[in-house]
Design a protein around this motif. Structure first.
Motif, PDB file in Angstrom:
ATOM      1  N   ILE A   1      -8.453  -2.624  -0.578  1.00 38.44           N
ATOM      2  CA  ILE A   1      -7.184  -3.355  -0.645  1.00 38.44           C
ATOM      3  C   ILE A   1      -7.468  -4.847  -0.778  1.00 38.44           C
ATOM      4  CG2 ILE A   1      -4.981  -3.830   0.528  1.00 38.44           C
ATOM      5  CD1 ILE A   1      -5.484  -0.848  -0.049  1.00 38.44           C
ATOM      6  N   ARG A   2      -6.751  -5.532  -1.657  1.00 38.65           N
ATOM      7  CA  ARG A   2      -6.892  -6.983  -1.754  1.00 38.65           C
ATOM      8  C   ARG A   2      -6.106  -7.637  -0.618  1.00 38.65           C
ATOM      9  NH1 ARG A   2      -4.792  -8.986  -6.821  1.00 38.65           N
ATOM     10  NH2 ARG A   2      -5.281 -11.047  -6.018  1.00 38.65           N
TER      11      ARG A   2
ATOM     12  N   SER B   1      -8.308   1.468   9.730  1.00 36.63           N
ATOM     13  CA  SER B   1      -8.092   0.407   8.745  1.00 36.63           C
ATOM     14  C   SER B   1      -7.280   0.949   7.577  1.00 36.63           C
ATOM     15  CB  SER B   1      -9.432  -0.123   8.231  1.00 36.63           C
ATOM     16  OG  SER B   1     -10.066   0.842   7.404  1.00 36.63           O
ATOM     17  N   LEU B   2      -6.744   0.048   6.784  1.00 38.47           N
ATOM     18  CA  LEU B   2      -5.985   0.470   5.601  1.00 38.47           C
ATOM     19  C   LEU B   2      -6.887   1.262   4.655  1.00 38.47           C
ATOM     20  CD1 LEU B   2      -3.942  -2.794   4.847  1.00 38.47           C
ATOM     21  CD2 LEU B   2      -3.205  -0.778   6.132  1.00 38.47           C
ATOM     22  N   ARG B   3      -8.124   0.813   4.516  1.00 37.02           N
ATOM     23  CA  ARG B   3      -9.051   1.506   3.607  1.00 37.02           C
ATOM     24  C   ARG B   3      -9.359   2.927   4.092  1.00 37.02           C
ATOM     25  NH1 ARG B   3     -14.194  -0.957   0.492  1.00 37.02           N
ATOM     26  NH2 ARG B   3     -14.856   0.945  -0.561  1.00 37.02           N
ATOM     27  N   LEU B   4      -9.590   3.094   5.390  1.00 31.28           N
ATOM     28  CA  LEU B   4      -9.880   4.433   5.916  1.00 31.28           C
ATOM     29  C   LEU B   4      -8.712   5.380   5.683  1.00 31.28           C
ATOM     30  CD1 LEU B   4     -11.697   3.613   9.283  1.00 31.28           C
ATOM     31  CD2 LEU B   4     -12.675   4.822   7.323  1.00 31.28           C
ATOM     32  N   GLU B   5      -7.491   4.853   5.793  1.00 33.84           N
ATOM     33  CA  GLU B   5      -6.307   5.712   5.636  1.00 33.84           C
ATOM     34  C   GLU B   5      -5.965   5.977   4.175  1.00 33.84           C
ATOM     35  OE1 GLU B   5      -5.191   7.303   8.080  1.00 33.84           O
ATOM     36  OE2 GLU B   5      -6.258   6.191   9.623  1.00 33.84           O
ATOM     37  N   LEU B   6      -6.278   5.026   3.296  1.00 34.17           N
ATOM     38  CA  LEU B   6      -5.896   5.154   1.884  1.00 34.17           C
ATOM     39  C   LEU B   6      -7.030   5.600   0.976  1.00 34.17           C
ATOM     40  CD1 LEU B   6      -3.807   1.888   1.775  1.00 34.17           C
ATOM     41  CD2 LEU B   6      -2.863   4.153   1.351  1.00 34.17           C
ATOM     42  N   GLY B   7      -8.269   5.420   1.457  1.00 35.45           N
ATOM     43  CA  GLY B   7      -9.413   5.812   0.640  1.00 35.45           C
ATOM     44  C   GLY B   7      -9.701   4.871  -0.512  1.00 35.45           C
ATOM     45  N   ARG B   8      -9.209   3.642  -0.426  1.00 35.97           N
ATOM     46  CA  ARG B   8      -9.483   2.660  -1.493  1.00 35.97           C
ATOM     47  C   ARG B   8      -9.496   1.249  -0.920  1.00 35.97           C
ATOM     48  NH1 ARG B   8      -4.529   0.363  -3.070  1.00 35.97           N
ATOM     49  NH2 ARG B   8      -2.698   1.574  -2.431  1.00 35.97           N
TER      50      ARG B   8
ATOM     51  N   THR C   1       0.792  -1.238   0.000  1.00 33.49           N
ATOM     52  CA  THR C   1       0.000   0.000   0.000  1.00 33.49           C
ATOM     53  C   THR C   1       0.823   1.286   0.000  1.00 33.49           C
ATOM     54  OG1 THR C   1      -0.079   0.241   2.415  1.00 33.49           O
ATOM     55  CG2 THR C   1      -1.714  -1.232   1.398  1.00 33.49           C
ATOM     56  N   GLY C   2       2.089   1.206   0.389  1.00 37.84           N
ATOM     57  CA  GLY C   2       2.906   2.415   0.527  1.00 37.84           C
ATOM     58  C   GLY C   2       2.756   3.083   1.883  1.00 37.84           C
ATOM     59  N   LEU C   3       1.805   2.590   2.698  1.00 37.81           N
ATOM     60  CA  LEU C   3       1.553   3.176   4.015  1.00 37.81           C
ATOM     61  C   LEU C   3       2.671   2.812   4.992  1.00 37.81           C
ATOM     62  CD1 LEU C   3      -1.058   4.775   4.726  1.00 37.81           C
ATOM     63  CD2 LEU C   3      -1.854   2.729   5.907  1.00 37.81           C
ATOM     64  N   ARG C   4       3.193   3.796   5.710  1.00 33.50           N
ATOM     65  CA  ARG C   4       4.282   3.552   6.654  1.00 33.50           C
ATOM     66  C   ARG C   4       3.736   3.499   8.076  1.00 33.50           C
ATOM     67  NH1 ARG C   4       9.279   3.610   4.481  1.00 33.50           N
ATOM     68  NH2 ARG C   4       9.425   4.348   2.329  1.00 33.50           N
ATOM     69  N   CYS C   5       3.465   2.302   8.529  1.00 35.66           N
ATOM     70  CA  CYS C   5       2.941   2.106   9.878  1.00 35.66           C
ATOM     71  C   CYS C   5       4.081   2.059  10.888  1.00 35.66           C
ATOM     72  CB  CYS C   5       2.135   0.812   9.942  1.00 35.66           C
ATOM     73  SG  CYS C   5       0.658   0.812   8.907  1.00 35.66           S
ATOM     74  N   GLN C   6       3.717   2.028  12.164  1.00 36.11           N
ATOM     75  CA  GLN C   6       4.699   1.929  13.238  1.00 36.11           C
ATOM     76  C   GLN C   6       4.308   0.805  14.191  1.00 36.11           C
ATOM     77  OE1 GLN C   6       4.271   6.283  14.194  1.00 36.11           O
ATOM     78  NE2 GLN C   6       6.481   6.149  14.427  1.00 36.11           N
ATOM     79  N   ILE C   7       5.227   0.461  15.079  1.00 31.12           N
ATOM     80  CA  ILE C   7       4.989  -0.598  16.059  1.00 31.12           C
ATOM     81  C   ILE C   7       4.821   0.033  17.439  1.00 31.12           C
ATOM     82  CG2 ILE C   7       5.977  -2.622  17.206  1.00 31.12           C
ATOM     83  CD1 ILE C   7       7.656  -3.016  14.573  1.00 31.12           C
TER      84      ILE C   7
END
Length: 327
Positions: free
Chosen positions: A235-236, A226-233, A167-173
């Protein structure tokens, strides 16, 4: 297995894949190939069939099937064998049951929905159908039970890297077992084991990732995303699973070479949201504030208290919070 492999061939071939090529590859009849293609179409795969050209994969749905996941995983052992459930109690329970019955190291258990998903220290985990990843990998490490907590940081790194790749999203731990984005939880990790004195029989690492949720219950909406909320699309999910398995296998192999977290510690600490921050340590019967420095080679969190003393915090019965909230 043939279904997974045909799907893999279709995904890897950008043009048309002739029916004869598939027949020759698997040493089966054209009818057998046609049956697999028809089955894939029923699952939502859009496949063009053109006479004298062959088959062409036009679109992949967001399905969580053995064939879909196995067609995407490029590893030696992590997730090469997948067990899928439409619904189950929890993938950790299924993996532990299979561990008792001798199932192989690296087997991955995946569910569309969990009826009894759980998080750390017995908390429940919201498990709606069709939007999240619920998966557990079964491992048979030759380690002493005391070393088991070192494997949770490996999975945390793998989840962060896998999400970034897809996704390109940079999460953290958030130490020890949450993956977050902008202060909100996107993934939880739960490690459990069966052990005897000095020996791990098997170990399971469960991962729950919020992927395509568009909303959360009032109780957790301030803490979860969620990934969708952050990216607006959309995800598979299978792509995220495959990427996480590949990253986990690489981390695990590094771990085996060093025997501890020395080879991945710096990477983990760069991802660690607590590093360099004031944190609240919640131990049973004891609560205090300290400055978080990062993990050591055993995965313990090193903190410096106000008197200048450094302490190694073990994940077992301890929680770490930000001084003013979850992070």
């Amino acid at each position: 297995m043939m279904k997974s492999e045909i799907l893999r061939l279709l995904k890897e071939n950008r043009g048309y894949l002739s029916g004869q090529q598939i027949c020759d590859h698997f040493q089966v009849s054209r009818t057998a190939v046609w049956k697999v293609i028809e089955h894939l179409k029923k699952e939502g795969y859009q496949i063009e069939a053109v006479r004298n050209k062959g088959y062409h994969l036009v679109h992949c749905p967001d399905v969580m099937s053995k064939a879909e996941i196995e067609s995407l995983v490029h590893t030696k052992w992590a997730g090469t064998h997948v067990v899928c459930y439409e619904e189950t109690d929890s993938t950790n329970i299924r993996a532990k049951d299979a561990g008792e019955k001798g199932e192989a190291h690296g087997t991955l258990f995946v569910a569309e929905r969990q009826a009894a998903g759980k998080g750390r220290r017995g908390r429940s985990w919201e498990s709606p159908a069709g939007v999240s990843i619920y998966m557990t990998i079964l491992l048979r490490p030759e380690l002493a039970p005391v070393e088991a907590p070192r494997l949770t940081p490996l999975m945390a790194i793998a989840v962060v890297e896998g999400i970034r790749r897809v996704t390109g999203l940079r999460c953290q731990i958030k130490w020890p077992n949450d993956v977050i984005f902008k202060g909100k939880k996107i993934c939880g990790i739960l490690t459990e084991m069966s052990a005897e004195i000095g020996l791990i029989n098997y170990l399971v690492i469960g991962v729950g990732v919020n992927v395509n949720q568009e909303s959360f219950s009032e109780e957790i909406q301030e803490k979860a995303t969620s990934l969708r909320l952050e990216l607006g699309r959309h995800i598979r999910r299978s792509e995220v699973i495959a990427a996480v398995m590949e990253e986990f296998e690489a981390c695990y192999e590094t771990f085996l070479k060093t025997g501890d977290l020395a080879g991945v510690k710096e990477k983990y600490n760069r991802m660690l949201v607590n590093r360099g921050r004031e944190v609240k340590i919640l131990e049973p019967g004891n609560e205090y504030e300290a400055h978080a420095l990062g993990i050591n080679n055993d995965g313990e969190l090193i903190v410096r208290t106000k008197d200048g003393q450094e302490h190694a915090i073990y994940a077992g019965e301890v929680s770490v919070r930000g001084v003013y909230g979850y992070v």
